[in-house]
Structure formats: C-alpha cells, structure tokens
Scaffold this motif. Sequence first.
Motif, PDB file in Angstrom:
ATOM      1  N   PRO A 174       6.081  -2.350   7.213  1.00 59.70           N
ATOM      2  CA  PRO A 174       7.186  -3.210   6.790  1.00 59.70           C
ATOM      3  C   PRO A 174       8.054  -2.563   5.705  1.00 59.70           C
ATOM      4  N   VAL A 175       7.412  -1.852   4.781  1.00 57.65           N
ATOM      5  CA  VAL A 175       8.182  -1.189   3.730  1.00 57.65           C
ATOM      6  C   VAL A 175       9.013  -0.066   4.343  1.00 57.65           C
ATOM      7  N   ILE A 177       3.370   8.040   7.548  1.00 57.71           N
ATOM      8  CA  ILE A 177       3.273   9.136   6.571  1.00 57.71           C
ATOM      9  C   ILE A 177       4.636   9.808   6.450  1.00 57.71           C
ATOM     10  N   ILE A 181       3.491  11.057   1.445  1.00 58.66           N
ATOM     11  CA  ILE A 181       3.180   9.713   0.970  1.00 58.66           C
ATOM     12  C   ILE A 181       2.934   8.820   2.182  1.00 58.66           C
ATOM     13  N   ALA A 182       1.926   7.964   2.059  1.00 58.84           N
ATOM     14  CA  ALA A 182       1.683   7.026   3.147  1.00 58.84           C
ATOM     15  C   ALA A 182       2.063   5.641   2.672  1.00 58.84           C
ATOM     16  N   LEU A 183       2.734   4.871   3.511  1.00 59.89           N
ATOM     17  CA  LEU A 183       3.005   3.477   3.164  1.00 59.89           C
ATOM     18  C   LEU A 183       2.952   2.615   4.412  1.00 59.89           C
ATOM     19  N   ARG A 184       3.026   1.311   4.208  1.00 61.20           N
ATOM     20  CA  ARG A 184       2.886   0.410   5.351  1.00 61.20           C
ATOM     21  C   ARG A 184       4.204   0.247   6.087  1.00 61.20           C
ATOM     22  N   PHE A 191       0.836  -1.196   0.000  1.00 56.36           N
ATOM     23  CA  PHE A 191       0.000   0.000   0.000  1.00 56.36           C
ATOM     24  C   PHE A 191       0.876   1.254   0.000  1.00 56.36           C
ATOM     25  N   MET A 192       0.695   2.065  -1.013  1.00 58.15           N
ATOM     26  CA  MET A 192       1.407   3.346  -1.048  1.00 58.15           C
ATOM     27  C   MET A 192       0.449   4.342  -1.633  1.00 58.15           C
ATOM     28  N   ILE A 193       0.290   5.455  -0.996  1.00 56.79           N
ATOM     29  CA  ILE A 193      -0.631   6.433  -1.575  1.00 56.79           C
ATOM     30  C   ILE A 193      -0.104   7.832  -1.325  1.00 56.79           C
ATOM     31  N   GLU A 194      -0.293   8.687  -2.303  1.00 52.43           N
ATOM     32  CA  GLU A 194       0.103  10.075  -2.119  1.00 52.43           C
ATOM     33  C   GLU A 194      -1.005  10.803  -1.409  1.00 52.43           C
ATOM     34  N   PRO A 223       0.391   2.279   9.336  1.00 49.56           N
ATOM     35  CA  PRO A 223       1.004   3.033   8.236  1.00 49.56           C
ATOM     36  C   PRO A 223       1.899   4.180   8.733  1.00 49.56           C
TER      37      PRO A 223
END
Lengths: 665, 75
Positions: free
Chosen positions: B66-67, B53, B61-64, A484-487, B51
């Motif tokens: 683990p990444v 930010i 950008i938002a990501l989870r 999941f990646m969102i701007e 998540p």
Amino acid sequence: MATIALLGNPNTGKTTLFNELTDKYAYVGNWTGVTVEKKMGQLTDSETMVVDLPGIYSLNPLTKDEAVATDYLLTGHPDLILNVTNAGQLKRNLLLTIELLESGIPVVLALNMLDDLQQSPFLFDLPTLAEWLHCQVKGTNARSKQGIAALHANLLQSLDHSAVSPALTLPYPEPVAHAIDATTQALQATHPELPRDFTRWLIIQYMAQNQTIRDYAQRQQLTALTHQTAAFDQQNFEDHIFQTRLTFIEQTLQAARRPNPAMQPNQLTQRIDRWVTHPLLGIPIFIGIFWLMFKLSFDWIGTPASNLLNAWLSGPVTATANHLLSSWGTLPFLQSLLVNGILDGVGGVLTFVPQIFVLFACISALEDSGYMARAALVTDRLMQMIGLNGKSFIPLIIGFGCNVTGVMATRTIEQPKERLVTILISPFMSCSARLPIYSLFVAAFFSRHQAVIVLSLYFLGIVVALVMAKIYQLAFRLKRSSTFMIELPKYHVPRLDIILQGTWDKGKGFVKKAGTVIFAGTVLIWLLSNLSWHGPVTDIDQSLAATLGKLLLPLFIPLGVRSWEVVSALLTGVMAKEIITASMIVLFHLTGRTALVATFSGLFTPLSAYCLLVFILLYIPCFSTLATIKAETGSTKWMVYSAGSSFVIAYGLAVLIYQVGSLFL
Amino acid sequence: MQLFSQDIMVHQLTTHSFQQLDPLTVRRLERLGIRPGSQLTVIRQYPFHGPVILQVDQQQIALRYPVFQALIGGA
Ligand SMILES: Nc1nc2c(ncn2[C@@H]2O[C@H](COP(=O)(O)OP(=O)(O)OP(=O)(O)O)[C@@H](O)[C@H]2O)c(=O)[nH]1
C-alpha cells in the motif's frame, strides 16, 4: 574527564568502531537496532570515555531507542561527537550530521564502510567535505580495521582544540532565519546561562517539530519557544528547514564527488538475494536455515561435545573431588553439599555450554551476514496477519538466546501497542536456559529424533506467541498498520572474530549465571532437600522440598507428573530456567545426566515427558525477564499479567496435550 | 527455470506527491531517503500485493505494497 559520543544512522558500524577504539567490547550485528542501550568504553590509551548510542536517522525520535540518543545530547554534555556514516549512503546520512553540526558540539565525521563505497561509481574528496561542513572528516573501514589509528589520533587532537570550531549555520530562508534570530535573542534574555549555539540549535529543533525538544522546552519553561509553537507550525517551518538541509547536502556532495577510477562492482548481495528473498523460496530457505542451526546445535556438534564434557565431569572430576574431600576429612554434610549439590548441579548445567554456544555462534553468523533483515522481510506477511510487522520478528529470534535481550530489542518498534504485544509474547520464545532440560528429556525419551523434538518445542513457542499476538490484536484493537519498512544491508561473509566475539558475548551470561544464580539456586534446593522444619534430615522424603512438592503435586497430576521432585524443581525454575535441571539432579541425588536419564524412564512416559517440556517452555518467565518486562513497559501490572497469563497458558496446553494424547497412546 | 528468471524485473520509477500517506510514514520514508521526486528502482515485487523491494541511492529498502502504491501515485 572528556567524553566522546558516537552517533550515526543505524547499521553504519558504530558499534564496530566503538570496539576498535575502546578497550571494551560491545555487541555488533548487521541489522538495525543492535545497540538498544548506550554503552560506555574507554578510548584506548587515554582517559577519554566513549559512549555508543543507538542508531538514529534524525534527532527527532520515532522510537524509544532513538529518544535515548536525543536525550543524551540534551543531558550528557559530550565534549565531542564522533558521527559515524555509511560512506556509500552519504546523502541520507548527512541529514543527521547537519543536525549534530548545528549543536555547536565539535564533530568528527567518520566515513565508514569505505570498502562499500569503492564498489560505487563515485568517491568523495575528504578535504572538500571538511571544508563545506566545517568539521574533521576521516575515512574508515571498521570491519578490516583501516583508518582506525588515524581516527583515534584525530579524536584526541580534536578534544584538545575543541573550543575553536564554530557551529554550522545553514542559509535558512528568510522567515525561518528571522524567527531563529529573534527567538535566540528572546531566549538569551530570559536564559542567559544557555550557550548561544545550543540555543540556536534548540530553536531549530523546536521548529522542526522535535517532540523530545518540545517536551524539554516545556519542562524548562522556555516560554519564548513554547508560545510560538502554532506560529512555527502554521508557516511550515519544518518543511523549509528540511528542504534547506537537503539542498545544502546536495551542493556539498556535488562539490566533493569524484569519479571512481577503480570501481569494482560486487554482485554478492544480488546473487544471494536472488534466492533468499525469492517470493516462493524465501520462507522455505528461512525454515531451512533454522533447521540447519538446530541440527548443528543438537545433532552434529553441540550434543556430542556436550556428552564428552558430561562424561568427564560426572566421571573423573566427581571421583577426584570425592576422593580429595574424603582424604582431607571433610564433614559428610559438607562433602555432600559440595559434590552432590554444587558440583553435580552447577556442573550438570555447564555441560550444556557446547550446545548453547553452537546455537549462539549460528545466530551471530546470521546477524553478521545481514540475513536477519531478510528474515524480517520474508516473515512480514505472517506477522501482518497478527497485527505486527516483520520487525517484531527480530526481537523474537533474539529471544531464542535470552528473553531479556529479546524484550529489550523491542525498542526499535515504533507503535507503542505493537511494542507491548511483542514484549508480552517474547517470553514464549524458547530461550537457551530451557535447553538443558529439553536435552535431558530428549536424550531419555526421544533419542532417535532429538533435533526434531527440540525444534517442535521451539515452533510451539512461536505458534503460541503468534496466537497470543492475534488475540491481543483483537483485544487492543490494533489497526492493521502498513508501516513496515526495513533496510536490507549488503551481505558480508561472516568474520570469524566477530562470530566468536558475538557468541561469547551472548553466551558469557550463561556461564556467569552458572556461577551466581544457578549456584545459589542449587545451594538453596540442596538445603531444602536436606532440611526439614526440625533440622537436618537424612531421608529426603521428610525434607522441606518434599513437603512443598507434595503439597502442589495434585495440581500437576493432570499433566502426567507423578513425583514431587519434579514439582519442586519447577518452583525453583522461576529464579532461572537452568535451575530446573540442577534441581532435578540434586533432588534425585544423582551424579550428572546419565543417571538422571535412567531414573526418568521410570517416572515418565514419552507423552508425559513431552507435556512437561511444553509446560516448562511456556510457564512463568524467569525473574530477570519479569524484571525487564516491568522496566520496559513501566508497569508492574503487565509484569504480573505476563507471569499469570503464561502460567495459565502453559498449564492449559500441557493438560490438553496430555489428556488428548492419553486417549491415543 | 522460468520461475527464477522472470521475477527480477528491474524498473525505474519516480515518486509522486505523498499526500495519501500519513505524516509519520512520510517522515519515515524521508529518513530512508525517499521523498517526492526520488528515483526508485524496483528490485522485486512479491505476488498478491506483498512487500516490494526498492533501491534508493545504492540502498535497498523493503516496504509494504500500500505504501509503495501511494509512492508511485496509484491508489
Ligand atoms: N563492509 C563494511 N562493513 C562494516 C564496516 N564497519 C562495520 N561493518 C559491518 O556493519 C554491520 C553493522 O555494524 P554495527 O557496528 O553493529 O553497526 P551500528 O551502527 O552499531 O548498528 P546499530 O547499533 O544497529 O545502529 C556489521 O555487520 C559490521 O560488521 C565497514 O567499514 N565496512
């Protein structure tokens, strides 16, 4: 006729610019993926066509809607590319720009969102950019219509001199450059018809592992390329190409960057996000926003307006129509068709326009404000549990408007299986077409808690969708993806004109349907209810509709349905859900809603009414949705599965609620 | 109002190599402007490994989690 292709990163304002530059309006939203299909318009005051393509980060597609753009470049032969960028994020945006410049197709670069740039510490010198990139550069602020006229003039001018600008050539490192030259020669020998710039571009894209281009080369049997795949990949050409581009971008920006003397930092986004993306408050705020939306649509604005419209249609309008038709000496059969069939049926559905438009206005305002991306963020956790991600939530919310657009919006989902699951659960989202029937029953049985009951149906739809997604996750063995990646775009104060346009855009389909499908459905049901196998009947109990309804009635008794009229109405609802309402009005021979509400109280209890609504919420998607499912999954099997499974779920759940409920009520 | 003041903990980070990530994720990050050596600002981190930010070049950008972990080189 010349064509201009609009290309750029997602959410850079392509659609807004498109709307400003052309005579036709397309859909705008402040989140990635609004443009899922290409849209065409005509450049104002010219013969030139403008094509709006889905937003892409690079020509190497990761999602289905990105592939649309690359395919278009390969096959559409645009005369000019208008590359729209977000001026505040040029570094990233220019990666795509370079890919476009390499194609040899003339490019005009629009630095859009100049207003956002003004808030940052740097500005860019446009002539310097133009010089480095060998293309025209124009600054715009599409939202407040600044720079549009200049851009328009520039586009026309560029079309006139399109032949002169050479493709951009970057100084790729030796092994790459050498391979490009050698392969260009080899390809030109076997395929002299390909333009030189295009050939180079193909080769570079091929080296950069662009799958669409690799498939294309395979199809076109460009053996000079296909035979070298392993060699390119082993030498890590993709990496070299990427690094060279990046270095070039950094040098370009370095040269063009100027300090911003009048920087005006804008804290709006930060201030709002302090609350809206808060770990604890995010979800309650999300629910609160939706609650507000429903209150506005059903309690505060939509329903009162609807009632006024209904009173007017079923009162003065019907009386006048009857009076006029009688005074003209119209045949009774025809008069009944016109008044009791079409006017009551279609009119009955049209009275829901206020509620639907208020709901759409709310969704448009949310889209334009930038909240949707936050909704995806705060719901990501929940979606993760069922093997999907927050991005799947957006198509589901769009499904509230119309399931067809909801299904189409799944194109931004990268994983094919996640996409399929989202498509399959989309029809459980309660679309606007189901609203009229809810409103009817809610007015009849739950007059004191209208918004709450309707909201409960919406939530039930979501819950069923989520449960089904979980089942699919297990059945399809979906891996827990971590991608999941969102701007999160900057917030905008929603603009009235954009909201109005968005509302009309979403809502016009409903009005149009009233004139076409609902009209046809109403006529059909009227005919069915006035004809038998042996010709016209006066007693509706002898009609075809009655025969059919009575035949199937036993099936519906377990969920509390006791009249064949309802069954016949449900059958017609597969054409379009709005027709259920129109059909009931026609079948019960009533003038508008008020009378129908009175009739219902004799036929239903609140429990059986609710069960029927649950059934209507979940049963077979309408024809258009089924057709879209077929188109998007490319398989009739999934379409049939969708129809069958939703019927079973709807039936099972409605029977369960009725039977369990009967024990207590 | 403790709750609301402590959760925004802005800090700067530099990304490390992306070896732990699959190629698709790496490509997706690249498109958003995140590469090895990028400067990230952490804007918000959700509790319980939710998540994250981030801000990169003026863009949020938002990501989870683990990444995010892989980006900053932790396992
Ligand atoms: N501040 C600002 N906002 C803009 C400008 N141009 C467009 N927007 C807004 O940016 C958002 C995205 O615009 P769209 O036109 O939908 O962007 P798009 O590039 O077509 O998006 P996709 O189709 O998803 O790729 C909308 O909320 C617009 O109102 C601008 O110049 N300045």
